[in-house]
Motif scaffolding. Sequence first.
Motif, short mmCIF file in Angstrom:
data_model
loop_
_atom_site.label_atom_id
_atom_site.label_comp_id
_atom_site.label_asym_id
_atom_site.label_seq_id
_atom_site.Cartn_x
_atom_site.Cartn_y
_atom_site.Cartn_z
N THR A 6 0.67 -1.31 0.11
CA THR A 6 0.20 0.04 0.11
C THR A 6 0.86 1.09 -0.19
N GLU A 7 0.57 2.14 -0.83
CA GLU A 7 1.40 3.24 -1.05
C GLU A 7 0.84 4.40 0.02
N VAL A 8 1.74 4.89 0.80
CA VAL A 8 1.32 5.95 1.94
C VAL A 8 2.28 7.12 1.68
N GLY A 9 1.84 8.20 2.10
CA GLY A 9 2.80 9.48 2.18
C GLY A 9 3.22 9.76 3.67
N VAL A 10 4.52 10.19 3.59
CA VAL A 10 5.59 10.28 4.84
C VAL A 10 6.27 11.45 4.93
N ILE A 11 6.50 11.92 5.90
CA ILE A 11 7.40 12.93 6.13
C ILE A 11 8.69 12.50 6.97
N VAL A 12 9.96 12.95 6.83
CA VAL A 12 10.92 12.63 7.46
C VAL A 12 11.16 13.61 8.79
N ALA A 13 10.93 12.68 9.94
CA ALA A 13 11.15 13.38 11.21
C ALA A 13 12.47 14.12 11.49
N GLN A 14 12.55 15.57 11.50
CA GLN A 14 13.91 15.98 12.13
C GLN A 14 13.68 16.91 13.27
N PRO A 15 14.65 16.80 14.37
CA PRO A 15 14.39 17.63 15.49
C PRO A 15 14.77 19.00 14.99
N GLN A 16 14.10 20.12 15.77
CA GLN A 16 14.50 21.39 15.47
C GLN A 16 13.91 22.27 16.95
N SER A 17 14.26 23.47 16.75
CA SER A 17 13.67 24.45 17.87
C SER A 17 12.49 24.82 17.35
N VAL A 18 11.32 24.61 18.33
CA VAL A 18 9.89 25.12 17.99
C VAL A 18 9.35 26.08 18.88
N GLU A 19 8.77 27.17 18.53
CA GLU A 19 8.33 28.14 19.48
C GLU A 19 6.95 27.48 20.07
N GLN A 20 6.80 27.53 21.07
CA GLN A 20 5.60 27.12 21.94
C GLN A 20 4.73 28.23 22.27
N THR A 21 3.46 28.28 21.68
CA THR A 21 2.38 29.58 21.53
C THR A 21 1.55 29.00 22.34
N VAL A 22 0.58 30.04 22.97
CA VAL A 22 -0.73 29.61 23.62
C VAL A 22 -1.61 30.98 22.84
#
Length: 421
Positions: A44-60
């Motif tokens: 079965t064909e599926v769409g994937v992304i490659v996980a790469q760590p990064q600095s992410v802004e946490q917002t509320v």
Amino acid sequence: MMSAKLWAPALTACALATSIALVGCSKDPKDAQQAADAQKMPPTEVGVIVAQPQSVEQTVELSGRTSAFQVSEVRPQTNGVILKRLFTEGSFVREGQPLYEIDPRTNNANLDSAKADLLNQQANLNALKVKTNRYRQLIGINAVSKQEYDDLVAQVKQGEAMVASAQAAVKNAQINLGYSTVRAPISGQSGRSNFTAGALVTASQADPLVTVQQLDPIYVDINQSSAELLRLRQQLSKGNIDRSNNTKVRLKLDDGSYYPIEGNLAFSDASVNQDTGTITLRAVFTNPNHLLLPGMYATAQIVQGVIPNAYLVPQIGVTRSPTGQASAMVVNAKGLAESRDIETVGTQGQNWIVTKGLNPGDKVIVDGIAKIKPGQQVSAKPYQPKAAAPQEGAKPAAQGNGAQPTQNAKPQTEQKATSHA
């Protein structure tokens, strides 16, 4: 009648034929065909992304209302009748600008009276000083008594005090005369005038003549739950969030557009409102064009900190169990779909912020999750998000290094979002 010897072979043959027929019927041709097709079907064909760590802004994302930086309710400080209004209602006025003119005749008369009293006291003091100098000469030849001289010196000091009091009365009368012209105490936008020419006003009356508000900069008062604040402080104490920079605030207006200028968090209340369980945060925004007016509703997006080594995973690639446990499907080294428990701490745009459960380089399945099960052979293809209609005022979220979150995402969204169960 047929003998038993003839019946025995016939019965044996019938039983054998029946057994063969039952065995042939026990295997459904459809099941066999499906098994054969399954062996022939490609992965079965599926769409994937490659996980790469990064600095992410946490917002509320929190709701709030705008309020003026400074508010001055202009009241008269002297009694009298308003002669004229010296400004245009709704115009910008500068500090010290005349706003009203009150009839100054009574204050002028009071000033003249105070000046006359000062002249009288100064004349009395001069006479006492001359007499004191004469007594000082006469006391040397015992022409006057020591007591008379001492009494005269005391009268001089009293005269000096009376002159000082008269001088203060003159200054006070001058100040009251100055109050006949009502001036703007601050620079800002004037409101509607509550009094017109001919109205009698009194010093320190309850009703203001006009209200002046400073709108540049302007405040945005925001309410945050005490539980959310406690969770943030716990993350800060554990070192999970970097908050070395000043807290930035973006403003989403009531019509859905974004205010073009970022603000700074300037104040956090030290106590919790017992009725609502929230604390008040105050952000400051520059407002050069007076686009923001006091009392406007707005949604503030607050950058609470930066989460290092986090992953951005599109929300459609994350599912949750009835207990709330988040999980994602990844493609392992054997090309099989594998379920992975993950931990999320919020959202950024249309992506979950994942802090645990993924490793660098993991192929996270985003498209086609409904068609596969754990352990199934899959064919991984790069995920191609569908183009979404652009929203007015929205800006794409900043992407990190290597991650491929959903495009056309809003810049910062609220801390809690509905998950895909």
